[in-house]
Design a protein around this motif. Structure first.
Motif, PDB file in Angstrom:
ATOM      1  N   TRP A   8      41.537  38.995  39.280  1.00  0.00           N
ATOM      2  CA  TRP A   8      41.027  40.345  39.013  1.00  0.00           C
ATOM      3  C   TRP A   8      40.308  40.384  37.676  1.00  0.00           C
ATOM      4  CZ3 TRP A   8      45.939  38.605  38.532  1.00  0.00           C
ATOM      5  CH2 TRP A   8      46.571  38.765  37.300  1.00  0.00           C
ATOM      6  N   GLU A   9      39.502  41.432  37.503  1.00  0.00           N
ATOM      7  CA  GLU A   9      38.804  41.641  36.241  1.00  0.00           C
ATOM      8  C   GLU A   9      39.409  42.827  35.519  1.00  0.00           C
ATOM      9  OE1 GLU A   9      34.200  42.092  34.604  1.00  0.00           O
ATOM     10  OE2 GLU A   9      34.755  42.896  36.560  1.00  0.00           O
ATOM     11  N   LYS A  10      39.701  42.645  34.237  1.00  0.00           N
ATOM     12  CA  LYS A  10      40.282  43.716  33.427  1.00  0.00           C
ATOM     13  C   LYS A  10      39.578  43.745  32.071  1.00  0.00           C
ATOM     14  CE  LYS A  10      44.740  45.378  31.615  1.00  0.00           C
ATOM     15  NZ  LYS A  10      46.192  45.084  31.491  1.00  0.00           N
ATOM     16  N   ASN A  11      38.952  44.875  31.786  1.00  0.00           N
ATOM     17  CA  ASN A  11      38.228  45.048  30.511  1.00  0.00           C
ATOM     18  C   ASN A  11      37.219  43.921  30.275  1.00  0.00           C
ATOM     19  OD1 ASN A  11      39.794  47.367  29.935  1.00  0.00           O
ATOM     20  ND2 ASN A  11      41.410  46.100  29.011  1.00  0.00           N
ATOM     21  N   GLY A  12      36.513  43.559  31.347  1.00  0.00           N
ATOM     22  CA  GLY A  12      35.469  42.545  31.226  1.00  0.00           C
ATOM     23  C   GLY A  12      35.957  41.111  31.191  1.00  0.00           C
ATOM     24  N   VAL A  13      37.268  40.907  31.368  1.00  0.00           N
ATOM     25  CA  VAL A  13      37.841  39.550  31.339  1.00  0.00           C
ATOM     26  C   VAL A  13      38.492  39.246  32.684  1.00  0.00           C
ATOM     27  CG1 VAL A  13      39.538  38.051  30.238  1.00  0.00           C
ATOM     28  CG2 VAL A  13      38.240  39.680  28.845  1.00  0.00           C
ATOM     29  N   TRP A  14      38.184  38.078  33.232  1.00  0.00           N
ATOM     30  CA  TRP A  14      38.782  37.678  34.503  1.00  0.00           C
ATOM     31  C   TRP A  14      40.146  37.031  34.259  1.00  0.00           C
ATOM     32  CZ3 TRP A  14      37.143  39.049  39.222  1.00  0.00           C
ATOM     33  CH2 TRP A  14      35.842  39.539  39.334  1.00  0.00           C
ATOM     34  N   GLU A  15      41.122  37.420  35.066  1.00  0.00           N
ATOM     35  CA  GLU A  15      42.479  36.902  34.934  1.00  0.00           C
ATOM     36  C   GLU A  15      42.980  36.403  36.284  1.00  0.00           C
ATOM     37  OE1 GLU A  15      45.036  39.725  33.000  1.00  0.00           O
ATOM     38  OE2 GLU A  15      43.509  40.310  31.545  1.00  0.00           O
ATOM     39  N   PHE A  16      44.053  35.616  36.255  1.00  0.00           N
ATOM     40  CA  PHE A  16      44.562  35.033  37.500  1.00  0.00           C
ATOM     41  C   PHE A  16      46.072  34.923  37.485  1.00  0.00           C
ATOM     42  CE2 PHE A  16      44.312  31.371  34.701  1.00  0.00           C
ATOM     43  CZ  PHE A  16      45.436  30.639  35.035  1.00  0.00           C
ATOM     44  N   ASP A  17      46.612  34.819  38.686  1.00  0.00           N
ATOM     45  CA  ASP A  17      48.032  34.522  38.872  1.00  0.00           C
ATOM     46  C   ASP A  17      48.130  33.618  40.099  1.00  0.00           C
ATOM     47  OD1 ASP A  17      50.761  34.451  38.847  1.00  0.00           O
ATOM     48  OD2 ASP A  17      51.068  36.549  39.426  1.00  0.00           O
ATOM     49  N   ILE A  18      48.634  32.413  39.916  1.00  0.00           N
ATOM     50  CA  ILE A  18      48.840  31.500  41.049  1.00  0.00           C
ATOM     51  C   ILE A  18      50.186  31.834  41.669  1.00  0.00           C
ATOM     52  CG2 ILE A  18      49.023  29.108  41.797  1.00  0.00           C
ATOM     53  CD1 ILE A  18      47.364  28.303  39.365  1.00  0.00           C
ATOM     54  N   LYS A  19      50.158  32.379  42.875  1.00  0.00           N
ATOM     55  CA  LYS A  19      51.366  32.901  43.517  1.00  0.00           C
ATOM     56  C   LYS A  19      52.138  31.845  44.317  1.00  0.00           C
ATOM     57  CE  LYS A  19      51.034  37.371  42.492  1.00  0.00           C
ATOM     58  NZ  LYS A  19      52.103  38.084  41.763  1.00  0.00           N
ATOM     59  N   GLU A  20      51.411  31.048  45.075  1.00  0.00           N
ATOM     60  CA  GLU A  20      52.048  30.027  45.915  1.00  0.00           C
ATOM     61  C   GLU A  20      51.155  28.789  45.937  1.00  0.00           C
ATOM     62  OE1 GLU A  20      54.971  30.243  47.282  1.00  0.00           O
ATOM     63  OE2 GLU A  20      55.385  32.401  47.223  1.00  0.00           O
ATOM     64  N   THR A  21      51.772  27.617  46.041  1.00  0.00           N
ATOM     65  CA  THR A  21      51.004  26.382  46.117  1.00  0.00           C
ATOM     66  C   THR A  21      51.624  25.421  47.134  1.00  0.00           C
ATOM     67  OG1 THR A  21      52.293  25.320  44.351  1.00  0.00           O
ATOM     68  CG2 THR A  21      50.295  26.518  43.686  1.00  0.00           C
ATOM     69  N   LYS A  22      50.801  24.479  47.548  1.00  0.00           N
ATOM     70  CA  LYS A  22      51.284  23.427  48.438  1.00  0.00           C
ATOM     71  C   LYS A  22      50.321  22.243  48.368  1.00  0.00           C
ATOM     72  CE  LYS A  22      52.454  22.458  53.308  1.00  0.00           C
ATOM     73  NZ  LYS A  22      52.410  22.978  54.702  1.00  0.00           N
ATOM     74  N   SER A  23      50.872  21.047  48.412  1.00  0.00           N
ATOM     75  CA  SER A  23      50.061  19.832  48.525  1.00  0.00           C
ATOM     76  C   SER A  23      50.413  19.140  49.832  1.00  0.00           C
ATOM     77  CB  SER A  23      50.302  18.888  47.348  1.00  0.00           C
ATOM     78  OG  SER A  23      49.773  19.417  46.160  1.00  0.00           O
ATOM     79  N   VAL A  24      49.402  18.761  50.572  1.00  0.00           N
ATOM     80  CA  VAL A  24      49.592  18.072  51.848  1.00  0.00           C
ATOM     81  C   VAL A  24      49.076  16.647  51.698  1.00  0.00           C
ATOM     82  CG1 VAL A  24      49.080  18.048  54.313  1.00  0.00           C
ATOM     83  CG2 VAL A  24      49.265  20.242  53.088  1.00  0.00           C
ATOM     84  N   LYS A  25      49.972  15.680  51.778  1.00  0.00           N
ATOM     85  CA  LYS A  25      49.549  14.286  51.665  1.00  0.00           C
ATOM     86  C   LYS A  25      48.797  13.874  52.925  1.00  0.00           C
ATOM     87  CE  LYS A  25      52.786  12.153  48.440  1.00  0.00           C
ATOM     88  NZ  LYS A  25      53.727  11.040  48.241  1.00  0.00           N
ATOM     89  N   TYR A  26      47.776  13.052  52.736  1.00  0.00           N
ATOM     90  CA  TYR A  26      47.048  12.527  53.887  1.00  0.00           C
ATOM     91  C   TYR A  26      47.864  11.430  54.563  1.00  0.00           C
ATOM     92  CZ  TYR A  26      42.835  14.927  52.280  1.00  0.00           C
ATOM     93  OH  TYR A  26      41.923  15.874  51.903  1.00  0.00           O
ATOM     94  N   SER A  27      47.830  11.423  55.885  1.00  0.00           N
ATOM     95  CA  SER A  27      48.384  10.290  56.616  1.00  0.00           C
ATOM     96  C   SER A  27      47.519   9.076  56.303  1.00  0.00           C
ATOM     97  CB  SER A  27      48.359  10.576  58.119  1.00  0.00           C
ATOM     98  OG  SER A  27      47.011  10.673  58.578  1.00  0.00           O
ATOM     99  N   SER A  28      48.053   7.897  56.544  1.00  0.00           N
ATOM    100  CA  SER A  28      47.277   6.682  56.281  1.00  0.00           C
ATOM    101  C   SER A  28      45.994   6.675  57.108  1.00  0.00           C
ATOM    102  CB  SER A  28      48.111   5.435  56.574  1.00  0.00           C
ATOM    103  OG  SER A  28      48.581   5.447  57.907  1.00  0.00           O
ATOM    104  N   GLU A  29      46.057   7.228  58.320  1.00  0.00           N
ATOM    105  CA  GLU A  29      44.873   7.290  59.177  1.00  0.00           C
ATOM    106  C   GLU A  29      43.814   8.224  58.583  1.00  0.00           C
ATOM    107  OE1 GLU A  29      43.616   8.454  63.784  1.00  0.00           O
ATOM    108  OE2 GLU A  29      45.676   8.713  63.094  1.00  0.00           O
ATOM    109  N   MET A  30      44.241   9.419  58.137  1.00  0.00           N
ATOM    110  CA  MET A  30      43.303  10.376  57.547  1.00  0.00           C
ATOM    111  C   MET A  30      42.729   9.818  56.254  1.00  0.00           C
ATOM    112  SD  MET A  30      41.909  13.494  57.708  1.00  0.00           S
ATOM    113  CE  MET A  30      42.941  14.737  58.517  1.00  0.00           C
ATOM    114  N   LEU A  31      43.578   9.193  55.439  1.00  0.00           N
ATOM    115  CA  LEU A  31      43.110   8.633  54.175  1.00  0.00           C
ATOM    116  C   LEU A  31      42.023   7.587  54.419  1.00  0.00           C
ATOM    117  CD1 LEU A  31      45.333   7.680  51.168  1.00  0.00           C
ATOM    118  CD2 LEU A  31      43.560   6.104  51.931  1.00  0.00           C
TER     119      LEU A  31
END
Length: 358
Positions: free
Chosen positions: A26-49
């Motif tokens: 969001w933007e507040k008083n001309g400054v952009w701010e953030f909040d990282i709410k949820e994250t996830k990392s998905v490892k590649y299978s050997s085939e996808m890699l």
């Protein structure tokens, strides 16, 4: 106050997997701010890699097929992420995975069809962030510096140690950024020789010694003499770096130790060339920030004038996904999200293509 709810998707050249970050921006008083709410990392299978790693050699027909199937796979992974966390999402911002990057030919390509991703999730997608900049005469990279400027401007330099090392900083109110050179791409190439995904915490590298011949060969690569703006891709790594690694018959420990000294030599050289003041701060993110031997070596080479700052792990691992989420917000707002001072394009642009689900 409008709060954008975005999922940023990033797959980097180190090929360690797909990063997903659900962000409120969001933007507040001309400054952009953030909040990282949820994250996830998905490892590649050997085939996808292996498929992604070797995509550079695919025929046009097979590459487009991968573009579409990978886009659908991104959609499937994002849908799982949304459903598990019960997320309310406005847009998905997808970088895709870079398979080709030849800016000297005005060519870049990221697999991961935005339309297939949109159709698989039923959510609007913004993707293809690089093509427009190349059409404007730019490198199409790096793109993350817009996020460095808007979210992390308290630091003198922002360094990302992904597959490639790149740096971003301000000079007279202009953002300058470029790919310095190697990072995890060479380290992971070496560890995969002994069936390891990566050298955890740099433990193997720490126990090695410098191979003087290899270090001189790496430090002499012609890319390092080029002026910025400049960027590199997997093609450069295959053509210029792999032959050097293969030319040096040495232990895995010594190859890793030498590579880390090379990486740190080149990063320290660039920071010192652009020296600002004593006690300047260098923010480090990307997988390389988790390699304590690399971080210690870099701090030693920089000395007391520059303090290396390693942030909380969520920023280390998901900063790039966050920045693509920001870029999608700026695209929706029709604001600049790609800086010509970084890429060398004719002008700043608001880049990214909107895909509507069907």
């Amino acid at each position: 106050m409008k709060i954008y709810k975005i999922i940023g998707l990033m797959s980097g050249t180190s090929l360690d997997g797909l990063d997903l970050a659900y962000c409120h921006i969001w933007e507040k008083n001309g400054v952009w701010e953030f909040d990282i709410k949820e994250t996830k990392s998905v490892k590649y299978s050997s085939e996808m890699l292996n498929t992604l790693k070797n995509a550079i050699s695919l025929s046009a027909e097979k590459l487009i097929k991968l573009h579409n199937t990978y886009g659908t796979w991104l959609g499937e992974q994002t849908s799982i992420f949304i459903n598990v966390n019960k997320l309310d999402v406005d847009y998905i911002a997808s970088h895709g995975h870079t398979t080709h990057h030849r800016p000297e030919m005005a060519l870049t390509f990221q697999v991961g069809s935005g339309q297939h991703l949109a159709n698989a999730t039923g959510i609007k997608v913004i993707a293809d962030f690089r093509t427009n900049d190349l059409a404007l005469g730019g490198q199409g990279a790096p793109l993350v510096p817009i996020g460095d400027r808007m979210f992390f401007n308290e630091y003198d330099y922002c360094l990302n140690l992904g597959g490639i090392s790149n740096v971003s900083f301000e000079v007279k109110d202009k953002r300058i950024a470029y790919d310095i050179g190697l990072a995890n791409m060479i380290l992971n190439y070496i560890t995969r020789k002994v069936d390891l995904e990566y050298d955890e915490d740099g433990k193997l590298a720490r126990s090695g010694n410098i191979n003087t011949k290899m270090l001189e060969q790496l430090n002499s690569l012609k890319y390092y003499l080029l002026p910025h703006p400049k960027s590199i891709g997997y093609e450069w790594f295959l053509e210029e770096v792999v032959p050097i690694v293969e030319d040096n018959d040495d232990t895995i420990e010594n190859l890793l130790h030498t590579s880390i000294h090379h990486i740190c030599d080149k990063v320290a050289q660039q920071i010192n060339l652009n020296f600002k003041h004593n006690k300047q701060q260098l923010l480090i993110t990307g997988g390389g920030a988790l390699n304590s031997f690399l971080i210690e070596t870099l701090q030693q080479k920089l000395g007391d004038t520059t303090k290396v700052v390693v942030p909380e792990k969520i920023i280390i691992e998901f900063k790039e996904a966050l920045v693509f989420a920001l870029m999608s917000v700026l695209r929706v707002e029709q604001l600049t999200n790609v800086l010509s001072s970084v890429t060398g394009a004719k002008k700043d642009s608001s880049s990214g293509v909107l895909f509507i689900p069907n």
